[in-house]
Design a protein around this motif. Sequence first.
Motif, PDB file in Angstrom:
ATOM      1  N   TYR B  36       0.909  -1.193   0.073  1.00  0.00           N
ATOM      2  CA  TYR B  36      -0.056   0.070  -0.042  1.00  0.00           C
ATOM      3  C   TYR B  36       0.674   1.277   0.050  1.00  0.00           C
ATOM      4  N   GLN B  38       0.424   5.303   1.513  1.00  0.00           N
ATOM      5  CA  GLN B  38      -0.561   6.189   1.959  1.00  0.00           C
ATOM      6  C   GLN B  38       0.204   7.667   2.014  1.00  0.00           C
ATOM      7  N   MET B  42      -4.775  10.708   4.400  1.00  0.00           N
ATOM      8  CA  MET B  42      -5.392   9.718   3.733  1.00  0.00           C
ATOM      9  C   MET B  42      -5.534   8.390   4.304  1.00  0.00           C
ATOM     10  N   ALA B  43      -6.580   7.597   3.733  1.00  0.00           N
ATOM     11  CA  ALA B  43      -6.349   6.243   4.241  1.00  0.00           C
ATOM     12  C   ALA B  43      -5.656   5.701   3.003  1.00  0.00           C
ATOM     13  N   PRO B  44      -4.987   4.271   3.479  1.00  0.00           N
ATOM     14  CA  PRO B  44      -3.977   3.501   2.501  1.00  0.00           C
ATOM     15  C   PRO B  44      -4.778   3.230   1.117  1.00  0.00           C
ATOM     16  N   LEU B  46      -4.100   0.598  -2.035  1.00  0.00           N
ATOM     17  CA  LEU B  46      -3.725  -0.610  -2.350  1.00  0.00           C
ATOM     18  C   LEU B  46      -2.945  -0.412  -3.580  1.00  0.00           C
ATOM     19  N   TYR B  49      -0.991  -6.892  -4.747  1.00  0.00           N
ATOM     20  CA  TYR B  49      -1.511  -7.990  -4.041  1.00  0.00           C
ATOM     21  C   TYR B  49      -1.027  -9.281  -4.538  1.00  0.00           C
ATOM     22  N   GLU B  55      -3.020  -3.613  -8.594  1.00  0.00           N
ATOM     23  CA  GLU B  55      -4.353  -3.446  -8.438  1.00  0.00           C
ATOM     24  C   GLU B  55      -4.860  -2.226  -9.655  1.00  0.00           C
ATOM     25  N   TYR B  87       3.634   0.610   2.677  1.00  0.00           N
ATOM     26  CA  TYR B  87       3.318  -0.405   3.748  1.00  0.00           C
ATOM     27  C   TYR B  87       3.402  -1.689   3.185  1.00  0.00           C
ATOM     28  N   GLN B  89       2.065  -5.682   3.831  1.00  0.00           N
ATOM     29  CA  GLN B  89       1.012  -6.411   4.613  1.00  0.00           C
ATOM     30  C   GLN B  89       0.930  -8.025   4.169  1.00  0.00           C
ATOM     31  N   PHE B  98       1.222  -5.529   9.316  1.00  0.00           N
ATOM     32  CA  PHE B  98       1.685  -4.756   8.432  1.00  0.00           C
ATOM     33  C   PHE B  98       3.278  -4.444   8.867  1.00  0.00           C
ATOM     34  N   GLN B 100       6.364  -1.629   9.132  1.00  0.00           N
ATOM     35  CA  GLN B 100       6.308  -0.477   9.859  1.00  0.00           C
ATOM     36  C   GLN B 100       6.386   0.826   9.211  1.00  0.00           C
TER      37      GLN B 100
END
Lengths: 115, 107
Positions: B36, B38, B42-44, B46, B49, B55, B87, B89, B98, B100
Amino acid sequence: EEQMVESGGDLVQPGGSLRLSCATSGFNFGAFWMNWVRQAPGKGLEWVANINGDGTEINYVDSVKGRFTIFRDNAQNSVFLQMSSLTAGDTAIYYCFYGHYSGHWGQGTLVTVSS
Amino acid sequence: DIQLTQSPTTLSASVGDSVTITCRASQSINHWLAWYRQRPGMAPNLLIYDISNLEGGVPSRFRGAGFGTDFTLTITSLQPDDFGTYYCQQYKDSSRTFGQGTKVEIK
């Protein structure tokens, strides 16, 4: 389109309790794991808890075991996080997401634990 | 529980550079890894994957690789828009750990 809307965050005193909600839409809610993740101010992402589709499997990060409870209502397409014995270390933005990873996150809800 | 360790913690690079972020797992996670980005406030978001699958809408300059315990995210031809914290995950474990984070700054 999948949507997650977190709510319930507030300013609460140390030792207090709070219930967070995550209302979802746009996917088959009951088929997926739901997760709570948090981010303390200026810190990284920390996974907090998750629950499987029918609520029979639940996991927590060690730091919240015995204090937080995750549960879901598949009829309401919602997942909840009941938090108790809150400490300053629980101050964070709390996010929910579905599945194993996610391209769909809400805006999060801010929990501030302070006297 | 599976731990993820990212390196470096921060990196600063110029537009056009190629940069690589490493994520190491404390035990094998096979191919169950996502990345991800970020941005502040804001939100992370993607990016990748299953180690290497982009994505939808993510530019092809983002490339994920690795297997088992050692993984990389490479950004080729860094763009001004690529600043943020990255990050990794894992989802091999029932927890969803996740790393760090790695802060990427554009010089």
